[in-house]
Enzyme design. Sequence first.
Site, short mmCIF file in Angstrom:
data_model
loop_
_atom_site.label_atom_id
_atom_site.label_comp_id
_atom_site.label_asym_id
_atom_site.label_seq_id
_atom_site.Cartn_x
_atom_site.Cartn_y
_atom_site.Cartn_z
N HIS A 177 16.17 85.65 3.07
CA HIS A 177 16.27 84.87 4.20
C HIS A 177 16.89 85.78 5.20
O HIS A 177 18.00 86.33 5.04
CB HIS A 177 17.17 83.68 3.80
CG HIS A 177 17.30 82.67 4.93
ND1 HIS A 177 16.30 81.67 5.27
CD2 HIS A 177 18.34 82.48 5.68
CE1 HIS A 177 16.85 81.13 6.39
NE2 HIS A 177 17.99 81.50 6.61
N LYS A 182 18.19 75.09 0.79
CA LYS A 182 16.60 75.25 0.98
C LYS A 182 16.05 76.32 0.06
O LYS A 182 15.32 76.36 -0.68
CB LYS A 182 16.32 75.47 2.37
CG LYS A 182 16.33 74.08 3.19
CD LYS A 182 15.99 74.18 4.52
CE LYS A 182 17.31 74.74 5.10
NZ LYS A 182 17.54 74.52 6.78
#
Length: 444
Positions: free
Chosen positions: A82, A187
């Site tokens: 990420h 997430k």
Amino acid sequence: MRVYDIILKKRGGGELSGEEIAYLIAGYSAGTIPDYQLSAFAMALYFQGMSRREILDLTLALANSGETVSLSGIPGVIVDKHSTGGVGDSTTLILVPLVASAGVPVAKMSGRGLGHTGGTLDKLAAIPGFRSDLSPEELVGAVQKTGAAVVGQTENLVPADKKLYALRDLTATVDSIPLIASSIMSKKLAAGAAALLLDVKTGDGAFMNELEDAFTLAETMVQIGLGAGRETAAVITGMEQPLGRAVGNALEVAEAILTLQGQGPTDLTALALYLGGWMLFLAGKVSHPQEGRTLLEKKIAGGAALEKFREMIRTQHGNAAVVDDPGLLPRAAVVVPVRAARSGYICRLGAGQVGRAAMLLGAGRLNAGDSIDLAAGVTLAKKIGDPVETGEVLAYLHLNGTSEKEPALTAGRLLLEAYEIGAAPVVEPELLRGYVDRGGRHHI
Ligand code: URA
């Protein structure tokens, strides 16, 4: 339990129990706790902060607010990465096939871009036919087949975060490290990977302008990941200037292909290899990130990484011929050079301004839901440290006839302002600043 008491406790600097946090998030998600109470809570949290344990409990409560993805059908340690968001950051496009070509499966859930930072899904949309709307079952099937897939977040992934983020946006509570860290990590946890590498950007175009804040955010997220049983590390990387030379969706896909061919810009290549080395390390494939880097260099040189990208595009229904002929990608009707008004050395190239210029040309969206122009963007002929002569091209604007004149002029002006030219030679800013792992923070 009363929401009023929870707000009061946090307002006074108290530490909330896991039950109190779970009650708050479940109630907010279900609509039984109103926005005004969550707004007051978010503001109390903004000023009082949270302990590491509270942050983990908040993250787990958010992650469990919707469906979670199970990747247990895929053999091996699945790794995800990420980035906190950059300009010209096409590393995901490079890393997914690159890491998979070394035998480590990558299942990546990505988002769309907002503001001046790009989103991987928008970039992939530039590949004709590419489908990122795979169901969780199709995602598992794609990773089983090729070892690599990138899909959009499903509607019901962490719905409480969607609601809370929208509220934070309206109540001046976005820039709180506990809230940012729990939002991102909820997430990531829900997306199911066992190992996770975080690329926390610092500098002009980044969410965290200051190095110290970037380290704190990185540490907070690493603690959450480890606390939730996921192998997690974070690297801190500079975003003083855009990564690579392309900013815009189709332009960045072409640059990612070039990088997978071993001919990419040096900074983008170095970052992709560095991040990829860490991903292999976290997945247990190598005993040190440097060893991973060396392995990935071989995967690029031998063509395996590029072949994996072809396979991944094919499996996700895209036209894999773009890999051999980037001319098949959307192309802007007009390319306008922006020229230097004086000679010297490039001493600043504001990533935020370049990102905003690309957005004005249509490459990004100001509001969620805006449509974008996949061909539009900016290519940079000069970067920090480069010498330049008066009248030489600094950068090119890529735009279509549909782009309105006024935004294009503003984009050109923004781009000129992004460049600062000085008389003395300048060294390129360091890209790699540090990392955070189980052992804590390390400066490079
Ligand atoms: N990105 C997220 O997903 N959440 C935040 O709060 C900030 C950035």
